[in-house]
Each structure stands twice: as structure tokens, then as C-alpha cells.
Design an enzyme around this catalytic site. Sequence first.
Site, mmCIF file in Angstrom:
data_model
loop_
_atom_site.group_PDB
_atom_site.id
_atom_site.type_symbol
_atom_site.label_atom_id
_atom_site.label_comp_id
_atom_site.label_asym_id
_atom_site.label_seq_id
_atom_site.Cartn_x
_atom_site.Cartn_y
_atom_site.Cartn_z
ATOM 1 N N GLY A 46 0.836 -1.197 0.000
ATOM 2 C CA GLY A 46 0.000 0.000 0.000
ATOM 3 C C GLY A 46 0.868 1.243 0.000
ATOM 4 O O GLY A 46 1.997 1.220 0.496
ATOM 5 N N GLN A 51 3.045 9.984 1.208
ATOM 6 C CA GLN A 51 4.369 9.363 1.326
ATOM 7 C C GLN A 51 5.324 9.776 0.214
ATOM 8 O O GLN A 51 6.532 9.575 0.335
ATOM 9 C CB GLN A 51 4.246 7.838 1.355
ATOM 10 C CG GLN A 51 3.583 7.310 2.625
ATOM 11 C CD GLN A 51 3.453 5.809 2.589
ATOM 12 O OE1 GLN A 51 2.482 5.282 2.064
ATOM 13 N NE2 GLN A 51 4.431 5.102 3.131
ATOM 14 N N CYS A 94 5.897 -0.227 7.282
ATOM 15 C CA CYS A 94 5.571 0.928 6.447
ATOM 16 C C CYS A 94 6.806 1.324 5.647
ATOM 17 O O CYS A 94 7.912 1.346 6.178
ATOM 18 C CB CYS A 94 5.131 2.083 7.339
ATOM 19 S SG CYS A 94 4.696 3.558 6.428
ATOM 20 N N LEU A 95 6.580 1.669 4.365
ATOM 21 C CA LEU A 95 7.696 2.083 3.507
ATOM 22 C C LEU A 95 8.308 3.401 3.989
ATOM 23 O O LEU A 95 9.417 3.747 3.589
ATOM 24 C CB LEU A 95 7.216 2.236 2.061
ATOM 25 C CG LEU A 95 6.693 0.941 1.395
ATOM 26 C CD1 LEU A 95 6.116 1.249 0.020
ATOM 27 C CD2 LEU A 95 7.799 -0.097 1.287
ATOM 28 N N HIS A 147 -4.556 1.846 7.525
ATOM 29 C CA HIS A 147 -3.169 2.328 7.571
ATOM 30 C C HIS A 147 -2.977 3.458 6.536
ATOM 31 O O HIS A 147 -2.363 4.491 6.841
ATOM 32 C CB HIS A 147 -2.236 1.136 7.298
ATOM 33 C CG HIS A 147 -0.778 1.453 7.243
ATOM 34 N ND1 HIS A 147 0.140 0.929 8.133
ATOM 35 C CD2 HIS A 147 -0.048 2.223 6.387
ATOM 36 C CE1 HIS A 147 1.344 1.362 7.830
ATOM 37 N NE2 HIS A 147 1.268 2.151 6.769
ATOM 38 N N GLU A 148 -3.521 3.266 5.322
ATOM 39 C CA GLU A 148 -3.327 4.277 4.261
ATOM 40 C C GLU A 148 -4.117 5.555 4.562
ATOM 41 O O GLU A 148 -3.629 6.662 4.324
ATOM 42 C CB GLU A 148 -3.724 3.716 2.892
ATOM 43 C CG GLU A 148 -2.953 2.483 2.429
ATOM 44 C CD GLU A 148 -1.453 2.578 2.621
ATOM 45 O OE1 GLU A 148 -0.877 3.681 2.504
ATOM 46 O OE2 GLU A 148 -0.845 1.532 2.907
ATOM 47 N N HIS A 151 -2.269 7.639 6.870
ATOM 48 C CA HIS A 151 -1.232 8.432 6.180
ATOM 49 C C HIS A 151 -1.833 9.732 5.644
ATOM 50 O O HIS A 151 -1.220 10.800 5.729
ATOM 51 C CB HIS A 151 -0.656 7.660 4.988
ATOM 52 C CG HIS A 151 0.489 6.757 5.325
ATOM 53 N ND1 HIS A 151 1.635 7.182 5.949
ATOM 54 C CD2 HIS A 151 0.659 5.423 5.104
ATOM 55 C CE1 HIS A 151 2.467 6.156 6.102
ATOM 56 N NE2 HIS A 151 1.891 5.077 5.607
HETATM 57 NI NI NI Z 1 2.648 3.127 5.514
#
Ligand code: NI
Length: 184
Positions: A46, A51, A94-95, A147-148, A151
Site C-alpha cells: 500500500g 508518502q 511501512c515504507l 493504515h493508508e 497516512h
Molecule cells: Ni505506511
Amino acid sequence: MAIREILTFPNPLLHQAAKDVKEVTPDIQELMDDMLETMYHANGIGLAAVQIGVHLRVAVIDLAREDESAKPQYFVNPKLSDFSEEINTYQEGCLSVLNPKQTEDNPVPSIYEPVQRPKTCRVDFLDYNGQPQQLECDGLFATCIQHEVDHLDGILFLQRLSRLKQSMIEKRLRKAHARVTRNT
Ligand code: NI
């Protein structure tokens, strides 16, 4: 399509909330294409526009397993509702939250921690073509969409951990970040 740079903690832009998209234009579709390519390149499941430093409410998700063909999903202006009281716990990564222990020999890119979230919810959104859609979310999908959307509200999953755990991890990450910054 292009691979964009993924911002990582402690970049303050990750804590800035995103604005609604007014209309799904070709520019927004290009943004979604770039996000998907960026996410695949980073082996993520995701990615939220925040991000990559774009503060618009756009997210992409692909939960296909490695032996399945790609199943990209696009979410413009996702709105969550109908949260279940039942809670699920997933090991989240998470990235944007890189593991300071990551080296060339240790490819584990993220810090993983158990996060509790409602087990099911509903999401209303616009799809890639600007059409309104709604989905019932369960399991990994429910966790991932929450989660997204976090963000898009400027929230990292670290903020869903206990205060103590959050401050321990953030301290470690800030230290690692300072070390890297000094070396470059
Ligand atoms: Ni993330």
C-alpha cells in the site's frame, strides 16, 4: 510512469494531512500510476500520496500474493465508516518507517510492530475513473486501508503503538537518521 522518492520518518511532511481531490483528472491518474509503480518497486502492499510528498487524498493498494497476478486498487478520497468493535492485530510495517538495522546484507526494510485496529470497516471512494464505489473491508484489506487513510491524515502506524513503544522506536529512528545525515 515514474518511480517517485518515498519520504521517511522523521520527515515532517508525513505528518501533514492531505486535501480532497476535486476531480479525477488525467493528472490524478498519472499520480496513481506513479504511486503504483513506486509501491511495486519498493515491494510494498500500500502507498498513500502523502508518502511521496503529494498532499492529496489518494492511495493505492495491491494485496495479491507473489504467485498471483497483480490486483491494483485505487482509492481517491477514501472515507471509512462502520468500524467493527471486534479488533484485529497485525504486524504492520511501512515504507516510510525504515529499519535502522537495514544493511545490504539485511534486506528487511521496515520496522514491524503489532497494531490493533477494527477488524472490519466500510470504505467509500472514487476509483481510477472517478466513479463512486464502496467496499466492505475485512482481514488484511481492512488493516491496510486504515493504515493508508491514517497516512492521508498525517498519522504513522507508530502513533498507534503504546506511548512508551512509540517514543522508544522514534528515538532509535531519529538517532539512525542523524547518523546517516552526518555521513552524507
Ligand atoms: Ni505506511
